[in-house]
Design an enzyme around this catalytic site. Structure first.
Site, PDB file in Angstrom:
ATOM      1  N   LYS A  32     -11.010  -5.751  -5.425  1.00 60.35           N
ATOM      2  CA  LYS A  32     -10.038  -4.771  -4.933  1.00 60.35           C
ATOM      3  C   LYS A  32      -8.613  -5.306  -5.083  1.00 60.35           C
ATOM      4  O   LYS A  32      -7.711  -4.607  -5.556  1.00 60.35           O
ATOM      5  CB  LYS A  32     -10.325  -4.436  -3.473  1.00 60.35           C
ATOM      6  CG  LYS A  32      -9.280  -3.526  -2.824  1.00 60.35           C
ATOM      7  CD  LYS A  32      -9.581  -3.320  -1.351  1.00 60.35           C
ATOM      8  CE  LYS A  32      -8.571  -2.383  -0.705  1.00 60.35           C
ATOM      9  NZ  LYS A  32      -7.212  -2.960  -0.660  1.00 60.35           N
ATOM     10  N   GLY A  83       5.528   1.106  -4.311  1.00 59.59           N
ATOM     11  CA  GLY A  83       5.230   1.396  -2.914  1.00 59.59           C
ATOM     12  C   GLY A  83       3.759   1.636  -2.680  1.00 59.59           C
ATOM     13  O   GLY A  83       2.913   1.356  -3.532  1.00 59.59           O
ATOM     14  N   CYS A  86      -1.304  -0.246  -0.925  1.00 61.26           N
ATOM     15  CA  CYS A  86      -2.199  -1.116  -1.701  1.00 61.26           C
ATOM     16  C   CYS A  86      -1.447  -1.995  -2.694  1.00 61.26           C
ATOM     17  O   CYS A  86      -1.396  -3.214  -2.547  1.00 61.26           O
ATOM     18  CB  CYS A  86      -3.238  -0.264  -2.440  1.00 61.26           C
ATOM     19  SG  CYS A  86      -4.431   0.527  -1.362  1.00 61.26           S
TER      20      CYS A  86
END
Length: 234
Positions: A32, A83, A86
């Protein structure tokens, strides 16, 4: 544990059409973080190109379009920063865990974090140009229209948004700010008092125009001004 992974995989297979891949927890979490860091590094390359091209008086949008004609080149589009909850955050987890090794990931984060300040400097250049061309005007007469507050196009999510950061900092420096953000009804509570949310039809009340987000509503409008800073290339 492997048993937990199998149980989770069996659950997801009930409704997921794609492949459900099992691995250990550390690799899954790192995957991730890696996905978002990959995006961040590639955006940083585009953002750094935009700063270089500005110094060399080259149109970065044309440059990227030409470079991307190469079959193995796919440069992303630059913007006012990065932005969201994540991409702007996850790379720092890798840097914090392996600070000596994550040199490229750290540098990419620093490039993207620095872009909003660069945009603010460009806005000030536009203001200086306007005042030089209009000697009867003062800094108090300058109104800036900021197009977009969200962290990416066509959403209302303002988390970690560089557009929001730029708008707030310009307002904090005393400029009159008109905000055009078609995806929200009210400004955040911590916005300075000299900011006002307006409809797009009232955009011509500003002298300086700063396009910060490529919302679809902005792609078909005409801005009647010489003093436009287009940070997203629309």
């Amino acid at each position: 544990t492997p048993r937990c992974s199998k149980a989770a995989c069996d659950l997801y297979k009930i409704f997921v059409k794609g492949a459900c891949i099992e691995t250990n927890a550390r690799t899954a979490e790192m995957c991730k973080l890696t996905e978002n860091s990959f995006r961040d590094v590639n955006i940083a390359f585009a953002n750094e190109l935009s700063v270089i091209c500005d110094k060399l008086d080259i149109n970065v949008w044309e440059l990227i379009s030409l470079a991307n004609r190469h079959p193995r080149v796919n440069i992303l589009q630059p913007g006012p920063g990065v932005g969201g909850h994540c991409i702007a955050v996850d790379p720092w987890f890798i840097v914090a865990k392996t600070p000596e090794q994550a040199r490229l990931i750290r540098t990419a984060r620093q490039v993207n974090d620095a872009k909003p300040e660069w945009v603010i400097d460009q806005v000030k250049i536009k203001i200086a140009d306007f005042l030089q061309a209009n000697p009867n005007k003062t800094i108090q007469d300058v109104t800036i229209a900021c197009y977009g507050l969200a962290f990416k196009p066509d959403i209302d999510d303002l988390r970690e948004s560089p557009a929001l950061e730029i708008t707030k900092k310009l307002a904090a420096q005393g400029f009159n700010i008109l905000v055009i953000e078609p995806n929200i009804d009210t400004l955040p509570r911590d916005m300075p008092e000299n900011t006002k949310l307006i409809e797009i039809e009232n955009k011509d009340d500003a002298e300086i125009h700063v396009v910060l987000v490529a919302h679809r509503e902005f792609k078909t409008i005409s801005i009647k001004s010489e003093y436009i800073l287009n940070t997203v290339g629309i």
